[in-house]
Scaffold this active site. Structure first.
Site, PDB file in Angstrom:
ATOM      1  N   PRO A 171      34.561  10.890   1.023  1.00  0.00           N
ATOM      2  CA  PRO A 171      34.665  10.441  -0.378  1.00  0.00           C
ATOM      3  C   PRO A 171      34.136   9.016  -0.518  1.00  0.00           C
ATOM      4  O   PRO A 171      33.905   8.319   0.474  1.00  0.00           O
ATOM      5  CB  PRO A 171      36.171  10.503  -0.657  1.00  0.00           C
ATOM      6  CG  PRO A 171      36.805  10.358   0.692  1.00  0.00           C
ATOM      7  CD  PRO A 171      35.869  11.027   1.660  1.00  0.00           C
ATOM      8  N   CYS A 172      33.970   8.579  -1.757  1.00  0.00           N
ATOM      9  CA  CYS A 172      33.376   7.260  -1.981  1.00  0.00           C
ATOM     10  C   CYS A 172      34.244   6.158  -1.382  1.00  0.00           C
ATOM     11  O   CYS A 172      35.458   6.310  -1.204  1.00  0.00           O
ATOM     12  CB  CYS A 172      33.138   7.027  -3.471  1.00  0.00           C
ATOM     13  SG  CYS A 172      34.587   6.513  -4.395  1.00  0.00           S
ATOM     14  N   LEU A 173      33.623   5.056  -1.081  1.00  0.00           N
ATOM     15  CA  LEU A 173      34.307   3.965  -0.390  1.00  0.00           C
ATOM     16  C   LEU A 173      35.479   3.390  -1.179  1.00  0.00           C
ATOM     17  O   LEU A 173      36.397   2.815  -0.596  1.00  0.00           O
ATOM     18  CB  LEU A 173      33.312   2.848  -0.066  1.00  0.00           C
ATOM     19  CG  LEU A 173      32.246   3.196   0.974  1.00  0.00           C
ATOM     20  CD1 LEU A 173      31.271   2.029   1.127  1.00  0.00           C
ATOM     21  CD2 LEU A 173      32.878   3.523   2.320  1.00  0.00           C
TER      22      LEU A 173
END
Length: 270
Positions: A171-173
């Site tokens: 998933p995104c940071l």
């Protein structure tokens, strides 16, 4: 009719497709099947922002080239939205709003009736405010529509002969930070570089959670002992401190997706 056939049928009925393509295993499967069915009428578009790991962008480009699908990059500006950077519990809503507010006009201009995403059936059972934002903007989720779970995604990807069938979820940071802690480009880069460093050391499935100046490394429980034995902890600490962390810790419980959402579950029981 098996699930892969159902997915192929769905795309055949659409006649053309623009895919919100992150390079993760879910959206890559959507892109692969869309291209197999529609050829040049399928387009994969990747949103580039500070919340996307550089290595993930590289993977997305390599995988798209392997599949053969047309692939374009667009920039999104979620970091300009204080509703996103303040990191509320529904942060993903504002991220996906920016994504689909960017992709929908592109789809319309190119003549695509829908934007497709990689949401799978399991995602519908989790707290995912971004799904609401996508639905509000008319996006479709082919995997979820035909009941394809995360396990199904991996099995079908393997069945199709794609080497990344066991690729860890990424998933995104921004998901590395506790709700309420402000997200900045510097913080995203710091945690991204820390994870890249650990992957370069051979640890593939992991998270580096960031809280203030503290980094908390999460690994699968069965890898923790090996990690402690095999890692030069002093060198690791020096590397992370060089990235800007003051303290470096190891989560003894181990990696678990969505762990930061426990604060939401706790709040609901009060």
């Amino acid at each position: 009719m098996d699930k892969l056939t159902q997915l192929q049928t769905l795309f055949a009925e659409m006649e053309q497709a623009l895919i919100a393509y992150s390079g993760g295993i879910d959206s890559t499967l959507v892109a692969k099947v869309a291209y197999d069915v529609l050829g040049e009428k399928a387009l994969a578009v990747t949103a580039v922002s500070p919340s996307l790991l550089p290595e993930e962008l590289d993977d997305a480009q390599t995988q798209a080239e392997t599949i053969g699908i047309r692939h374009e990059l667009v920039e999104t500006q979620e970091m300009d939205n204080p509703n996103y950077t303040s990191n509320p519990v529904n942060r993903c809503y504002f991220c996906k709003s920016e994504l689909h507010d960017t992709l929908k006009p592109l789809a319309i201009a190119r003549g695509y009736p829908y934007v497709m995403d990689g949401v799978n059936a399991d995602d519908l059972q989790d707290y995912r405010p971004g799904i609401q934002a996508a639905k509000e903007r008319g996006a479709r989720s082919p995997l979820a529509e035909v009941g394809i779970s995360k396990a199904d995604v991996r099995e079908i990807t393997k069945q199709l002969g794609l080497s990344w069938w066991d690729k860890p979820s990424q998933p995104c940071l921004s998901s590395r930070f506790p709700y309420g802690e402000e997200i900045t480009v510097a913080k995203l880069q710091r945690v991204g570089r820390a994870e890249i460093y650990l992957r370069q050391q051979g640890w593939k499935k992991l998270r580096v959670r960031s809280a203030g100046d503290t980094a908390r490394i999460e690994l699968p429980p069965d890898k923790i002992k090996d990690f402690v034995i095999a890692t030069d902890l002093a060198q690791l600490t020096a590397k992370f401190q060089g990235l800007g962390f003051m303290f470096v810790t190891l989560d003894l419980e181990g990696y678990q997706s969505g762990k930061l959402n426990r604060v939401l579950e706790k709040a609901e029981t009060r």
